[in-house]
Design a protein around this motif. Structure first.
Motif, short mmCIF file in Angstrom:
data_model
loop_
_atom_site.label_atom_id
_atom_site.label_comp_id
_atom_site.label_asym_id
_atom_site.label_seq_id
_atom_site.Cartn_x
_atom_site.Cartn_y
_atom_site.Cartn_z
N PHE A 129 -2.87 66.99 1.81
CA PHE A 129 -2.58 65.87 0.91
C PHE A 129 -1.96 64.82 1.83
O PHE A 129 -0.78 64.90 2.18
CB PHE A 129 -1.62 66.28 -0.20
CG PHE A 129 -2.19 67.27 -1.20
CD1 PHE A 129 -3.51 67.70 -1.14
CD2 PHE A 129 -1.39 67.77 -2.22
CE1 PHE A 129 -4.02 68.61 -2.07
CE2 PHE A 129 -1.89 68.68 -3.15
CZ PHE A 129 -3.20 69.11 -3.07
N SER A 130 -2.77 63.87 2.26
CA SER A 130 -2.45 63.14 3.48
C SER A 130 -1.64 61.86 3.30
O SER A 130 -1.08 61.35 4.27
CB SER A 130 -3.76 62.80 4.21
OG SER A 130 -4.63 62.11 3.34
N GLU A 131 -1.59 61.33 2.06
CA GLU A 131 -0.90 60.04 1.88
C GLU A 131 -0.24 59.97 0.50
O GLU A 131 -0.34 58.98 -0.22
CB GLU A 131 -1.92 58.89 2.03
CG GLU A 131 -2.70 58.93 3.33
CD GLU A 131 -3.63 57.73 3.53
OE1 GLU A 131 -3.55 56.73 2.81
OE2 GLU A 131 -4.49 57.83 4.44
N LEU A 132 0.48 61.03 0.15
CA LEU A 132 0.98 61.12 -1.24
C LEU A 132 1.97 60.02 -1.61
O LEU A 132 2.95 59.76 -0.89
CB LEU A 132 1.64 62.50 -1.43
CG LEU A 132 2.33 62.74 -2.77
CD1 LEU A 132 1.36 62.69 -3.94
CD2 LEU A 132 3.06 64.09 -2.75
N ASP A 133 1.72 59.38 -2.71
CA ASP A 133 2.73 58.61 -3.43
C ASP A 133 2.31 58.54 -4.89
O ASP A 133 1.13 58.69 -5.21
CB ASP A 133 2.98 57.21 -2.84
CG ASP A 133 1.74 56.38 -2.59
OD1 ASP A 133 0.68 56.65 -3.19
OD2 ASP A 133 1.83 55.42 -1.79
N ILE A 134 3.28 58.37 -5.78
CA ILE A 134 2.96 58.30 -7.22
C ILE A 134 3.50 56.99 -7.76
O ILE A 134 4.71 56.81 -7.95
CB ILE A 134 3.56 59.49 -7.99
CG1 ILE A 134 3.08 60.82 -7.37
CG2 ILE A 134 3.15 59.41 -9.47
CD1 ILE A 134 3.60 62.07 -8.06
N ALA A 135 2.59 56.06 -7.98
CA ALA A 135 2.98 54.75 -8.50
C ALA A 135 3.43 54.89 -9.95
O ALA A 135 2.79 55.59 -10.74
CB ALA A 135 1.81 53.78 -8.39
N LYS A 183 11.78 51.49 -0.50
CA LYS A 183 11.93 50.19 0.15
C LYS A 183 10.73 49.89 1.06
O LYS A 183 10.27 48.75 1.14
CB LYS A 183 13.20 50.17 0.99
CG LYS A 183 13.39 48.84 1.66
CD LYS A 183 14.82 48.59 1.98
CE LYS A 183 14.96 47.12 2.37
NZ LYS A 183 16.17 46.89 3.09
N ASP A 184 10.22 50.90 1.73
CA ASP A 184 9.13 50.62 2.69
C ASP A 184 7.75 51.00 2.17
O ASP A 184 6.78 50.94 2.92
CB ASP A 184 9.37 51.29 4.05
CG ASP A 184 10.52 52.26 4.06
OD1 ASP A 184 11.60 51.83 4.44
OD2 ASP A 184 10.35 53.42 3.64
N THR A 185 7.62 51.36 0.91
CA THR A 185 6.30 51.73 0.41
C THR A 185 5.29 50.59 0.58
O THR A 185 5.59 49.43 0.31
CB THR A 185 6.33 52.14 -1.08
OG1 THR A 185 4.97 52.24 -1.54
CG2 THR A 185 7.03 51.11 -1.95
N TRP A 186 4.08 50.95 1.00
CA TRP A 186 3.01 49.96 1.17
C TRP A 186 2.67 49.27 -0.15
O TRP A 186 2.15 48.17 -0.16
CB TRP A 186 1.76 50.63 1.76
CG TRP A 186 1.03 51.53 0.81
CD1 TRP A 186 1.46 52.75 0.35
CD2 TRP A 186 -0.22 51.28 0.18
NE1 TRP A 186 0.54 53.27 -0.52
CE2 TRP A 186 -0.51 52.40 -0.64
CE3 TRP A 186 -1.15 50.24 0.24
CZ2 TRP A 186 -1.67 52.49 -1.41
CZ3 TRP A 186 -2.31 50.34 -0.53
CH2 TRP A 186 -2.56 51.45 -1.35
N LEU A 187 2.96 49.96 -1.28
CA LEU A 187 2.63 49.36 -2.58
C LEU A 187 3.41 48.08 -2.82
O LEU A 187 2.91 47.14 -3.44
CB LEU A 187 2.90 50.36 -3.70
CG LEU A 187 2.05 51.64 -3.68
CD1 LEU A 187 2.58 52.65 -4.70
CD2 LEU A 187 0.58 51.30 -3.96
N ARG A 244 3.90 44.45 -5.18
CA ARG A 244 4.41 45.01 -6.44
C ARG A 244 5.85 45.42 -6.23
O ARG A 244 6.15 46.56 -5.90
CB ARG A 244 3.55 46.22 -6.84
CG ARG A 244 2.28 45.80 -7.57
CD ARG A 244 1.19 46.81 -7.54
NE ARG A 244 1.56 48.17 -7.91
CZ ARG A 244 0.74 49.22 -7.76
NH1 ARG A 244 -0.48 49.04 -7.28
NH2 ARG A 244 1.13 50.41 -8.12
N PRO A 245 6.77 44.44 -6.39
CA PRO A 245 8.18 44.71 -6.05
C PRO A 245 8.81 45.83 -6.89
O PRO A 245 9.71 46.51 -6.42
CB PRO A 245 8.88 43.38 -6.30
CG PRO A 245 7.95 42.62 -7.21
CD PRO A 245 6.57 43.07 -6.89
#
Ligand code: G3I
Length: 322
Positions: free
Chosen positions: A232-238, A284-288, A294-295
């Motif tokens: 699971f190479s790039e996990l994030d949950i928006a 703080k550093d999420t690419w999203l 998308r602040p």
């Protein structure tokens, strides 16, 4: 505050994060989390073509080397990302002129120079990234335009440069896009049939609170059935995918989904578990926030001040008792 990792000790597989070399130098809290909380690192951007190969006759390994040195110093596994992608391609490659043979030489040279540089230091490579559109067709790109069968050739070239590295095909959005998933399964079957070395599948897992668990479960099961190792190479949950400016963070659904993702990973046969990597360290550093502007996004387990979120602790608690 983050001196001790509970999460990495709660799992038996590698836990990773993508990192930025400037932040590792400049931000102590960020560096401490990278150092203490994870057992695997991925370069967020600095091993991509545009940054590592800025001119035809020049590679710039400075930042990649920094991350690899940090990983070595802190005892992390280093995961390589990414050798062949349609995005973040340097201008000179876009302007490249030549026949098929010249294009093949150019791409082969790129792949083998980068893999050779990090031979023995990078355990696995995302050899090819995001080659299929959601409808399962091959994504138009420089590589698809100029090099027939570029995916298979790329794996072959990478393998020649480092026969010990695990070679991955990496992509996103397989949940919700069964035709894309099928295209990936067909690719794996085709490469195996032709004895082209592929060892792993990267499921990026850029998901959100509306992602359907049944779809995710299907994708994981189908991936595991290939017998390849799974990352699971790039996990994030928006949590705020529609970018509502009034959004107020509510973590319950996200926390449950993190638990589901970790449980699903643990259900994969142990020999196929490459690990789970988060995409970035903190909210703080999420690419999203940066890339999508998308602040009000909170997709990770550390908050804007690099403190463990309640979700971190509930995930640990869950893993210890599940
Ligand atoms: O560094 C420059 C800066 O000098 C310039 O002023 C600024 C203006 O746009 O751009 C900066 O570069 C940005 C770079 O990130 C570093 O922050 C690029 O524009 C931006 O496009 C780039 O975004 C990266 C993105 O890949 C590119 O598509 C994200 O950081 C990175 O997280 C993201 O990662 C990808 C994975 O590689 C593949 N899977 C999807 C994932 C998320 O998109």
């Amino acid at each position: 505050v983050n001196a001790q990792s509970l999460l990495k000790d709660a799992v038996s597989f590698r836990l990773g994060a993508s990192v930025n070399p400037r932040m590792l130098v400049e931000n102590e809290a960020y560096r401490n989390i990278a150092s203490n909380e994870f057992t695997s690192l991925t370069a967020e951007n600095h091993m991509k073509m545009m940054l590592i190969h800025p001119a035809a006759d020049r590679f710039d390994f400075t930042k990649g080397d920094e991350i690899v040195a940090f990983a070595a110093k802190t005892g992390k596994r280093m995961h390589g990302h990414t050798l062949v992608w349609h995005n973040q391609v340097p201008q000179w490659m876009k302007d490249f002129q030549g026949d098929q043979k010249a294009w093949e030489e150019m791409l082969k040279n790129h792949i083998q120079a980068v893999v050779t540089r990090y031979k023995g230091q990078v355990s696995g490579w995302d050899v090819v990234n995001e080659s299929f559109l959601d409808d399962g067709s091959l994504r138009p790109s420089l590589w698809a335009d100029h090099i027939p069968d570029y995916i298979a050739k790329s794996f072959q070239w990478a393998h020649e440069a480092d026969p010990n590295a695990l070679l991955f095909y990496n992509d996103y959005g397989q949940d919700g896009h069964p035709k894309k998933m099928q295209a990936i399964l067909d690719l794996v079957a085709d490469l195996k049939k032709r004895k082209i070395p592929i060892h792993g599948l990267g499921l990026q897992m850029h998901i959100n609170v509306d992602s359907k668990r049944t779809e995710i479960a299907r994708v994981i099961e189908q991936s595991a059935q290939t017998g390849l190792v799974i990352h699971f190479s790039e996990l994030d949950i928006a949590v705020n995918p529609k970018n509502n400016p009034e959004y107020i963070y509510e973590a319950n659904t996200q926390n449950e989904l993190f638990q589901f993702i970790f449980t699903s990973f643990r259900a994969i046969p142990a020999r196929q578990q490459y690990g789970i990597t988060f995409w970035n360290i903190s909210d703080k550093d999420t690419w999203l926030r940066g890339y999508f502007k998308r602040p009000k996004e909170y997709p990770l387990l550390f908050d804007e001040t690099y403190v463990k979120k309640p979700g971190y602790h509930s995930l640990v608690n869950y893993l210890q008792h599940a």
